[in-house]
Scaffold this active site. Structure first.
Site, PDB file in Angstrom:
ATOM      1  N   LYS A 175     -29.571   4.381  57.469  1.00 33.84           N
ATOM      2  CA  LYS A 175     -29.335   4.994  58.735  1.00 33.84           C
ATOM      3  C   LYS A 175     -29.684   4.170  59.871  1.00 33.84           C
ATOM      4  CE  LYS A 175     -30.274   9.777  57.644  1.00 33.84           C
ATOM      5  NZ  LYS A 175     -29.028  10.180  57.686  1.00 33.84           N
ATOM      6  N   ARG A 225     -28.326  16.201  48.044  1.00 33.74           N
ATOM      7  CA  ARG A 225     -27.902  17.128  47.084  1.00 33.74           C
ATOM      8  C   ARG A 225     -28.238  16.676  45.744  1.00 33.74           C
ATOM      9  NH1 ARG A 225     -22.490  14.988  49.529  1.00 33.74           N
ATOM     10  NH2 ARG A 225     -23.710  15.116  51.684  1.00 33.74           N
TER      11      ARG A 225
HETATM   12  N1  BES Z   1     -30.604  14.329  56.025  1.00 35.00           N
HETATM   13  C1  BES Z   1     -29.282  13.886  56.539  1.00 35.00           C
HETATM   14  C2  BES Z   1     -28.554  14.998  57.006  1.00 35.00           C
HETATM   15  C3  BES Z   1     -28.978  15.544  58.402  1.00 35.00           C
HETATM   16  C4  BES Z   1     -28.481  14.905  59.723  1.00 35.00           C
HETATM   17  C5  BES Z   1     -30.035  16.297  58.738  1.00 35.00           C
HETATM   18  C6  BES Z   1     -28.570  15.012  60.615  1.00 35.00           C
HETATM   19  C7  BES Z   1     -30.368  16.587  60.058  1.00 35.00           C
HETATM   20  C8  BES Z   1     -29.704  16.071  61.043  1.00 35.00           C
HETATM   21  C9  BES Z   1     -28.510  13.862  54.977  1.00 35.00           C
HETATM   22  O1  BES Z   1     -29.389  13.415  54.018  1.00 35.00           O
HETATM   23  C10 BES Z   1     -27.717  12.831  55.352  1.00 35.00           C
HETATM   24  O2  BES Z   1     -27.872  11.732  55.559  1.00 35.00           O
HETATM   25  N2  BES Z   1     -26.345  13.176  54.827  1.00 35.00           N
HETATM   26  C11 BES Z   1     -25.135  12.421  55.425  1.00 35.00           C
HETATM   27  C12 BES Z   1     -24.180  12.574  54.109  1.00 35.00           C
HETATM   28  C13 BES Z   1     -23.126  11.472  54.179  1.00 35.00           C
HETATM   29  C14 BES Z   1     -23.874  10.194  53.828  1.00 35.00           C
HETATM   30  C15 BES Z   1     -22.248  11.869  53.000  1.00 35.00           C
HETATM   31  C16 BES Z   1     -24.480  12.679  56.536  1.00 35.00           C
HETATM   32  O3  BES Z   1     -24.697  13.961  57.202  1.00 35.00           O
HETATM   33  O4  BES Z   1     -24.128  11.775  57.354  1.00 35.00           O
HETATM   34 MN    MN Z   2     -29.588  11.284  53.968  1.00 33.62          MN
END
Ligand code: BES
Ligand code: MN
Ligand code: ZN
Length: 482
Positions: A260, A334
Site C-alpha cells: 500500500k 477474504r
Molecule cells: N483492508 C483493506 C480494505 C480497506 C481499505 C479497509 C480502506 C479500510 C479502509 C483490504 O485488505 C484491501 O486492501 N482491499 C483492497 C482490495 C483490492 C486489492 C482488490 C482494496 O480495497 O483496495
Molecule cells: Mn489489504
C-alpha cells in the site's frame, strides 16, 4: 461508576452538570418542563430566540442558574419528534457526554427521557471516550460518576453492558499494531471470556497447520507475529444450532508485496475491526445472558512483507480444499475469512454473519458511514438490514447476481482472489467469501467505511466507532426472545 435515581425534581439534583433534552416545535414536557418552570420560563424564551438549539445533537450550555442545584445545565437538541432519526437516543446522550468531556468533572446527571433508554445510557458512557489512548493531556475526559434520572435498573445495566462492549471494540481498534497483534488480540478474547463467562479456544500456528488453514496461513507467513484463530462460544440456548459471528482480524495490513502507499497504510491498524466487533458483541451477549447459542470466530494475522511473503501467482489450498490463485496480496482479508468461514460451517452454524474491513470499493459505493450487506439469503439479509437501520448503524445491500461469479474464475486454480480490475470490487470480494459458506444462510457486512472515522461527529470522537456492536446485540436479542 453509573447509577440511577428516582428523584423527579431534577432541578434539585446535586451534580457538576445536569443534562436535559428539548424537542423542536413542541411544548416542553417532563424534566425540561420542570426546569423551564423553576427558571421562570427561561428555556421557552431561549428556544424562542434561537439561543438554545433544538436541532438534533445541538448543544447549549447554561452555567450558573440559581434555580438549578447543578452549576451547569446542558440542553441537548432532539430535533422534530415526527422525524426522529434512528439512533437518536445514543447520539443525543453521546453529544452531551462528548461536550462535557472537554474537562475533568466529578458527576454528571442525565435527565433525558429517550427511547430506547438503554441506548441513551450507552451513548452517555461512549461519547466521553476518545482515541487519545497515549496522550498525557487527554482530549476527552470521562466523568467519575454518571447518574441517570428515572431510568430502570434494567436499562441502566443493558446500557452499561453495551457501552463496555463498544469500548472494548473501539479500544482494540484504536490501539496501534505494535500493541495489538494476533497473540495479544487472542489474550483480549480470553480475558473478556473469563470475565463475561463465554468459553475461548485458541488455535496457534501448529493447530492452524493441522487444520489445513492454507489461505489464512499464507497471509500470515511473512510476519514475525504468529497467527491465531479464536473460537468463542456462548451457550445460552440449550441444544439449538448456533449462529456464528465471524470477524476479519488483520492486525496490520501493509498490503504485502502488493504494498500500500503510505497514506493508505497509515490507519491499517484498523483492519481488525471486524474481529473486534465480534469480540465486543460476544462480550455483550454473554453479559446479558441472552438465551441463544452464538459462536464467535476471528481469524488473526498480520499482512507483512519478507523473503517468506506469499507472492502473486501463488496457489493456496484453503481449509475447504478450494484452490485460490493470488493476484493481489492486498486482497488478504477474504483469504483469512475463507478459512474462518469454513470453521463456522464445520462448527455446525446454521446462520453466519461476517464482519470485515474488506474493501475500499465498498467505501466508494456507500460512503464512509454506511456498511455494505452482501448475502446468499434475502430474508436473513433483510433482517440484518432492519436491525442496523433501527440502531442508527445504517447498512445497505449490494447485489450478488451469479454473473459476478465469472469475475473471480482463475485459469489455474478454482478461483482467484480479486475480480477484473476495480469494477464491482466489494461484490467480487463477497463472491469469494460465498464459496466458503456452503449453503448456510449468510450475511457479509463490509465495515471498511463506518468502523473508523477520519473526523469526529457530535456524539463520538474520530477513530474507531464500534459500528455494528449494537446492531448485532439487538439482532441476537430479538432471536432470543422470538
Ligand atoms: N483492508 C483493506 C480494505 C480497506 C481499505 C479497509 C480502506 C479500510 C479502509 C483490504 O485488505 C484491501 O486492501 N482491499 C483492497 C482490495 C483490492 C486489492 C482488490 C482494496 O480495497 O483496495
Ligand atoms: Mn489489504
Ligand atoms: Zn485488509
Amino acid at each position: 461508576m453509573i447509577t440511577t435515581t428516582t428523584m423527579d425534581k431534577v432541578s434539585t439534583i446535586h451534580a457538576d452538570a445536569l443534562v436535559i433534552g428539548v424537542w423542536q416545535n413542541t411544548e416542553l414536557t417532563g424534566h425540561a418542563r420542570e426546569v423551564d418552570r423553576v427558571t421562570g420560563g427561561l428555556l421557552t424564551r431561549l428556544i424562542e430566540s434561537k439561543d438554545i438549539s433544538t436541532d438534533v445533537c445541538g448543544i447549549t450550555a447554561l452555567p450558573g442558574l440559581e434555580a438549578i442545584a447543578a452549576p451547569l445545565l446542558v440542553v441537548v437538541g432532539l430535533g422534530d419528534p415526527d422525524k426522529a432519526p434512528s439512533g437518536l437516543s445514543f447520539r443525543a446522550a453521546g453529544a452531551a457526554a462528548k461536550h462535557l468531556a472537554n474537562r475533568a468533572r466529578r458527576k454528571i446527571a442525565y435527565a433525558l427521557e429517550l427511547d430506547p433508554a438503554a441506548d441513551a445510557v450507552c451513548g452517555s458512557m461512549t461519547g466521553c471516550r476518545g482515541q487519545d489512548l497515549y496522550q498525557a493531556e487527554k482530549s476527552l475526559q470521562p466523568p467519575e460518576e454518571i447518574v441517570w434520572c428515572s431510568t430502570s435498573n434494567d436499562d441502566l445495566q443493558k446500557g452499561r453492558v453495551l457501552s463496555e462492549a463498544i469500548h472494548l471494540t473501539r479500544t482494540l481498534v484504536n490501539e496501534p499494531a505494535n500493541r495489538i497483534y494476533p497473540e495479544t488480540f487472542a489474550a483480549a478474547c480470553e480475558e473478556s471470556g473469563q470475565a463475561a463467562g463465554f468459553t475461548v479456544e485458541v488455535w496457534d500456528q501448529q493447530k492452524l497447520e493441522q487444520e489445513k488453514c492454507g489461505a489464512l496461513l499464507a497471509v500470515s507467513q511473512a510476519s514475525e507475529r504468529p497467527p491465531r484463530l479464536v473460537i468463542m462460544r456462548h451457550q445460552g440456548g440449550g441444544n439449538a444450532a448456533p449462529l456464528a459471528l465471524v470477524g476479519k482480524g488483520v492486525t496490520f495490513d501493509s498490503g504485502g508485496l502488493s504494498i500500500k502507499p503510505s497514506a493508505g497504510m497509515l490507519t491499517m491498524k484498523r483492519d481488525m475491526a471486524g474481529a473486534a466487533t465480534v469480540l465486543g458483541a460476544m462480550q455483550a451477549i454473554a453479559n446479558l445472558q441472552l438465551n441463544v447459542n452464538v459462536i464467535g470466530i476471528v481469524g488473526l494475522v498480520e499482512n507483512m512483507i519478507s523473503g517468506n511473503a506469499y507472492k502473486l501467482g501463488d496457489i493456496l489450498t484453503a481449509r475447504s480444499g478450494t484452490t485460490i490463485e493470488v493476484h493481489n496480496t492486498d486482497a488478504e482479508g477474504r483469504l483469512v475469512l475463507a478459512d474462518a468461514l469454513s470453521v463456522a460451517v464445520t462448527e455446525g452454524a446454521t446462520r453466519i454473519i461476517d464482519l470485515a474491513t474488506l474493501t475500499g470499493a465498498c467505501v466508494v459505493a456507500l460512503g464512509n458511514t454506511v456498511g455494505g450487506l452482501m448475502s446468499n439469503d434475502e430474508d436473513f439479509c433483510a433482517q440484518v438490514r432492519e436491525a442496523s437501520m433501527a440502531c442508527g448503524e445504517a447498512a445497505w445491500p449490494l447485489p450478488m447476481f451469479s454473473e459476478y461469479d465469472e469475475l473471480i474464475k482463475s485459469k489455474v486454480a478454482d478461483i482467484k482472489n480479486v475480480g477484473d480490475g476495480r469494477a464491482g470490487g466489494a461484490i467480487t470480494a463477497a463472491k469469494l467469501l460465498e464459496q466458503f459458506v456452503d449453503d448456510v444462510p449468510w450475511v457479509h457486512v463490509d465495515i471498511a467505511g463506518p468502523s473508523f472515522a477520519e473526523k469526529p461527529v457530535a456524539w463520538m470522537d474520530a477513530g474507531a466507532s464500534g459500528y455494528f456492536v449494537r446492531t448485532l446485540v439487538s439482532l441476537i436479542d430479538d432471536m432470543a426472545t422470538a
